[in-house]
Design an enzyme around this catalytic site. Structure first.
Site, mmCIF file in Angstrom:
data_model
loop_
_atom_site.group_PDB
_atom_site.id
_atom_site.type_symbol
_atom_site.label_atom_id
_atom_site.label_comp_id
_atom_site.label_asym_id
_atom_site.label_seq_id
_atom_site.Cartn_x
_atom_site.Cartn_y
_atom_site.Cartn_z
ATOM 1 N N ALA A 47 -4.769 -11.456 1.485
ATOM 2 C CA ALA A 47 -4.580 -11.400 0.035
ATOM 3 C C ALA A 47 -5.859 -11.751 -0.712
ATOM 4 O O ALA A 47 -6.010 -11.414 -1.895
ATOM 5 C CB ALA A 47 -3.461 -12.364 -0.368
ATOM 6 N N LYS A 48 -6.782 -12.434 -0.059
ATOM 7 C CA LYS A 48 -7.998 -12.895 -0.722
ATOM 8 C C LYS A 48 -8.933 -11.753 -1.101
ATOM 9 O O LYS A 48 -9.840 -11.939 -1.909
ATOM 10 C CB LYS A 48 -8.721 -13.912 0.164
ATOM 11 C CG LYS A 48 -7.916 -15.179 0.431
ATOM 12 C CD LYS A 48 -7.577 -15.938 -0.842
ATOM 13 C CE LYS A 48 -6.913 -17.282 -0.528
ATOM 14 N NZ LYS A 48 -6.610 -18.053 -1.750
ATOM 15 N N ASP A 49 -8.719 -10.567 -0.521
ATOM 16 C CA ASP A 49 -9.493 -9.406 -0.965
ATOM 17 C C ASP A 49 -9.336 -9.202 -2.464
ATOM 18 O O ASP A 49 -10.278 -8.809 -3.162
ATOM 19 C CB ASP A 49 -9.003 -8.136 -0.262
ATOM 20 C CG ASP A 49 -9.466 -8.034 1.175
ATOM 21 O OD1 ASP A 49 -10.119 -8.979 1.675
ATOM 22 O OD2 ASP A 49 -9.163 -7.003 1.817
ATOM 23 N N ALA A 52 -11.438 -11.822 -4.433
ATOM 24 C CA ALA A 52 -12.875 -11.643 -4.205
ATOM 25 C C ALA A 52 -13.410 -10.498 -5.053
ATOM 26 O O ALA A 52 -14.412 -10.645 -5.763
ATOM 27 C CB ALA A 52 -13.140 -11.388 -2.725
ATOM 28 N N THR A 79 -10.851 -16.244 2.169
ATOM 29 C CA THR A 79 -11.615 -15.909 0.964
ATOM 30 C C THR A 79 -13.058 -15.610 1.332
ATOM 31 O O THR A 79 -13.674 -14.683 0.803
ATOM 32 C CB THR A 79 -11.555 -17.059 -0.063
ATOM 33 O OG1 THR A 79 -10.193 -17.344 -0.367
ATOM 34 C CG2 THR A 79 -12.279 -16.676 -1.345
#
Length: 346
Positions: A47-49, A52, A79
């Protein structure tokens, strides 16, 4: 080239629009319908895409990030990988301060993506100069032209999920969602997603999953930071020893705590029942779902969405390693080693 071929300019165009997958076997004894938002389908497998790309492009739009800039971040691994991936495409240097609790798999992946990695002791206070928070701040002050993402205290973390994850879930469930379950670390995923969904339906319930050894649940209930709650735990990307401003505690209805051991076994169970090879935090989120179902939280009309943050490949040396599980004391007479034995043909 055929005109009907769908071609992407780079991997960043694949971020978001992850699938919602119905859970069947692992929830078959529970009332309601259950769905997983599987963020491992992002190109960086988490999910950190989303944050970012969103935060970096906002910094570019505002002129904060310029050609030759260095991006610095504090991360438990996911992340950092996403920032490193975006940096590769956009041409920035990347420096990451990583908790020693991050799996070796994650650290190796960060280095493979070209990031310079500083591994910091996990079990020190947030204001200790060796903590990954303080190391990142120091590196930022020492590195000319650097930008510190600071996901724990960056409201853009929330905005990224408000603008993407929330609308996706609302559309995928056709507005029928009654419960959102998500792990809370920085708090951006649960806060941004919940903020959008509650704007559509204020009656929807939002439940955060916290770890034993973290301060979040008690802070939500008392508005007091209690350092006595803090002790070492194994789950990555979940819980905190500080209060992140990227968590909107007002929009979360309640927190549920889960144990390291139960979460590890549930992550392995997801692979063997649903064919979903997802990470430790996904096991934690599903363990929270189980505990809520056993409490009677759901009924026949419940449409429950649980967010699965990342992919299981990042935990091969941890929850998917029999050796690691045994070292933690997670195998006992009730939980014998679950994997099939290996047979060598001579």
């Amino acid at each position: 080239m055929k005109e009907d071929l769908q071609v992407y300019d780079n991997v960043l165009q694949l971020i978001g629009n992850t699938p919602l997958i119905k859970l069947n076997k692992i929830t078959q004894k529970f009332k309601g319908e259950f769905f997983a938002k599987v963020e491992a389908f992002n190109p960086g497998h988490s999910a950190k895409d989303r944050i970012a790309l969103y935060i970096i492009e906002e910094a570019e739009r505002k002129g904060i990030l310029k050609p030759g800039s260095t991006i610095i971040e504090t991360t438990s691994g996911n992340t950092g990988f996403s920032i490193a991936m975006v940096s590769v495409i956009k041409g920035y240097e990347c420096i990451l301060a990583v908790s020693s609790k991050a799996s070796r798999d994650k650290i190796d992946m960060l280095r493979t993506m070209g990031a310079k990695v500083y591994v910091c002791p996990a079990h020190v206070s947030a204001d200790d100069p060796r903590s990954y928070y303080q190391v990142a701040k120091r590196l930022h002050s020492e590195t000319k032209g650097s930008v510190y993402i600071n996901q724990y205290f960056n409201d853009l973390n929330i905005d990224a999920h408000f603008n993407s994850t929330g609308p996706e879930i609302w559309n995928q469930t056709e507005g029928k969602i009654t419960h959102l379950i998500a792990c809370s670390g920085t708090g951006g995923t649960i806060s941004g997603t919940a903020r959008y969904l509650k704007e559509q339906n204020p009656e929807m319930k939002v439940i955060g999953i916290d770890a034993y050894g973290s301060v979040l649940k008690k802070y939500h209930e008392t508005k007091e930071f209690d350092a006595n709650e803090i002790y070492p735990y194994r789950i990555e990307g979940l819980g905190k020893n500080l209060i992140p401003s990227a968590t909107d505690f007002e929009i979360i209805d309640r927190f549920v705590k889960v144990s390291d051991e139960d979460s590890a076994h549930t992550a392995r169970e997801l692979a063997k029942t649903e064919g979903l090879f997802v990470g430790y935090t996904s096991g934690a989120a599903t363990q929270g779902l189980k505990q809520l179902a056993e409490e009677g939280e759901f009924d026949e009309n419940s449409h429950v969405v649980v967010i699965y943050p990342d992919h299981g490949s990042r935990y091969m040396g941890k929850v998917f390693s029999d050796d690691w599980m045994e070292e933690q004391g997670f195998f006992d007479t009730k939980n014998e080693i679950e994997a099939q034995p290996i047979e060598f043909i001579k």
